[in-house]
Design a protein around this motif. Structure first.
Motif, PDB file in Angstrom:
ATOM      1  N   TYR A  10       0.839  -1.211   0.000  1.00 33.30           N
ATOM      2  CA  TYR A  10       0.000   0.000   0.000  1.00 33.30           C
ATOM      3  C   TYR A  10       0.872   1.259   0.000  1.00 33.30           C
ATOM      4  O   TYR A  10       0.597   2.218  -0.718  1.00 33.30           O
ATOM      5  N   ASN A  11       1.931   1.238   0.805  1.00 34.81           N
ATOM      6  CA  ASN A  11       2.815   2.398   0.923  1.00 34.81           C
ATOM      7  C   ASN A  11       3.476   2.733  -0.414  1.00 34.81           C
ATOM      8  O   ASN A  11       3.724   3.898  -0.720  1.00 34.81           O
ATOM      9  N   PHE A  12       3.755   1.710  -1.209  1.00 32.83           N
ATOM     10  CA  PHE A  12       4.395   1.966  -2.508  1.00 32.83           C
ATOM     11  C   PHE A  12       3.495   2.834  -3.390  1.00 32.83           C
ATOM     12  O   PHE A  12       3.967   3.724  -4.089  1.00 32.83           O
ATOM     13  N   LEU A  13       2.182   2.589  -3.322  1.00 30.82           N
ATOM     14  CA  LEU A  13       1.261   3.374  -4.145  1.00 30.82           C
ATOM     15  C   LEU A  13       0.931   4.716  -3.501  1.00 30.82           C
ATOM     16  O   LEU A  13       0.956   5.751  -4.162  1.00 30.82           O
ATOM     17  N   THR A  35       3.916   7.133  -4.632  1.00 29.73           N
ATOM     18  CA  THR A  35       3.337   7.591  -5.901  1.00 29.73           C
ATOM     19  C   THR A  35       2.271   8.664  -5.684  1.00 29.73           C
ATOM     20  O   THR A  35       1.924   9.387  -6.610  1.00 29.73           O
ATOM     21  N   GLY A  36       1.740   8.730  -4.458  1.00 31.41           N
ATOM     22  CA  GLY A  36       0.760   9.757  -4.141  1.00 31.41           C
ATOM     23  C   GLY A  36      -0.651   9.432  -4.563  1.00 31.41           C
ATOM     24  O   GLY A  36      -1.487  10.330  -4.676  1.00 31.41           O
ATOM     25  N   LEU A  37      -0.941   8.136  -4.793  1.00 31.83           N
ATOM     26  CA  LEU A  37      -2.296   7.731  -5.177  1.00 31.83           C
ATOM     27  C   LEU A  37      -2.995   7.134  -3.964  1.00 31.83           C
ATOM     28  O   LEU A  37      -2.559   6.111  -3.420  1.00 31.83           O
ATOM     29  N   LEU A  38      -4.088   7.765  -3.544  1.00 32.84           N
ATOM     30  CA  LEU A  38      -4.837   7.284  -2.377  1.00 32.84           C
ATOM     31  C   LEU A  38      -5.908   6.299  -2.835  1.00 32.84           C
ATOM     32  O   LEU A  38      -6.879   6.682  -3.478  1.00 32.84           O
ATOM     33  N   SER A  39      -5.702   5.047  -2.480  1.00 29.99           N
ATOM     34  CA  SER A  39      -6.649   3.984  -2.870  1.00 29.99           C
ATOM     35  C   SER A  39      -7.457   3.556  -1.652  1.00 29.99           C
ATOM     36  O   SER A  39      -6.927   3.418  -0.554  1.00 29.99           O
TER      37      SER A  39
END
Length: 314
Positions: A46-49, A53-57
């Motif tokens: 999760y931290n990688f995204l 990368t700044g994408l909140l999923s």
């Protein structure tokens, strides 16, 4: 000593500490650490995204469940052994994350968050709808005889602990190396200023899609490992709650730090464990502590350490 050497010492030191912990901690905490390391792999994905990368999923529970059910169903329905079942779990998460990434990246910001949440809800409802195979809310137990890989009985405490440690170490070191590579630096540039990165000639959509696939595959690997090591696959792991958990772990530990996901999972796990031994209203205590941490350590525990003391920390 250079920053790179310090970083290597930190990562190898964390792994060595976890290995030594098995021999000195009581059985109860050893069992907890096995679970924490698998969940930390989920948080690393999760931290990688989110962190790099700044994408909140809000839909990562779908990837976690894809790995878990890919492994569990292939064992349950097709009598596969653990190794090919794990490969199917991994392939399921990779395929689903590629499809979701391709569709969801047509949006951005809040829309991206909502779209990923909706896909995760669709996945959860699908698990319930196909209850004939998935056993719905009840889930299913993976028998002890099936939890053997390369001759190791993973239901055994020692084998389970070191299997979790090996999995965590691989993902921990791989992500540490990846975020320092040109690809990782580009993702950080996209996080900081996507428009500028695009003007410099980077294909930001392609980079973000790769980030979604890597993040989703690592999350799916965590889900498959969780089912294999702890012998259970259930719809609970596909609910919104399991999309919120990795966000909390990463925020508390420190988004955009390699060690933050592990710190966040340990902190949250023991906060709930200790507060639930004091009162049945343990979520109230947990909530107050989380609010205080958010107010006084907005960059997370590892993030604050990096800001104040260890400025070289990756």
């Amino acid at each position: 000593m250079t920053d790179s050497q310090r970083s290597n010492v930190l990562h190898l030191g964390v792994i060595a500490l976890l290995a030594v912990a098995f021999f000195i901690l009581p059985t109860y905490h050893v069992g907890n650490l096995s679970r924490i390391m698998v969940l930390a792999v989920y948080a690393i994905g999760y931290n990688f995204l989110f962190g790099y990368t700044g994408l909140l999923s809000l839909g990562h529970a779908l990837f976690f469940a894809a790995g878990m059910y890919g492994l569990g169903l292939s064992m349950e329905l097709f009598d596969l052994t653990s190794a090919p079942a794990l490969a199917i779990g991994l392939a399921s998460a990779l395929t689903i994350s590629a499809v979701i990434g391709f569709l969801a990246l047509r949006t951005s910001g809040v829309s991206f968050m909502i779209v990923t949440l909706m896909f995760a809800q669709a996945g959860y409802l699908s698990i319930l709808y196909f209850g004939t195979y998935t056993r719905g809310d009840e889930g299913f137990v993976i028998q002890q005889a099936d939890r053997v890989m390369f001759g190791l009985d993973l239901s055994n405490d020692t084998a389970r602990y070191f299997a979790a440690l090996v999995l965590f170490s691989i993902c921990f070191l791989a992500i540490a190396r990846l975020v320092q590579s040109p690809f990782g630096r580009t993702l950080i540039a996209i996080r900081e200023n996507e428009e500028r990165a695009r003007m410099l000639g980077y294909n930001t959509v392609a980079h973000k899609l790769k980030a979604v696939v890597i993040s989703g595959t690592i999350s799916g690997l965590a889900g498959a490992a969780y089912a294999l090591l702890f012998g259970y696959a259930g719809a609970t792991f596909a609910t919104v709650q399991y999309s919120i958990f990795p966000l909390l772990w990463v925020l508390l530990g420190g988004a955009g730090t390699t060690i933050g996901p592990l710190i966040g999972v340990i902190f949250m796990f023991y906060l709930i464990d200790l507060s639930s031994s004091i009162t049945s209203a343990y979520m109230l205590i947990a909530g107050v502590v989380l609010v205080l941490l958010t107010l006084f350590a907005p960059q997370g525990l590892a993030g604050e350490l990096r800001k104040r003391v260890f400025k070289w920390m990756p």
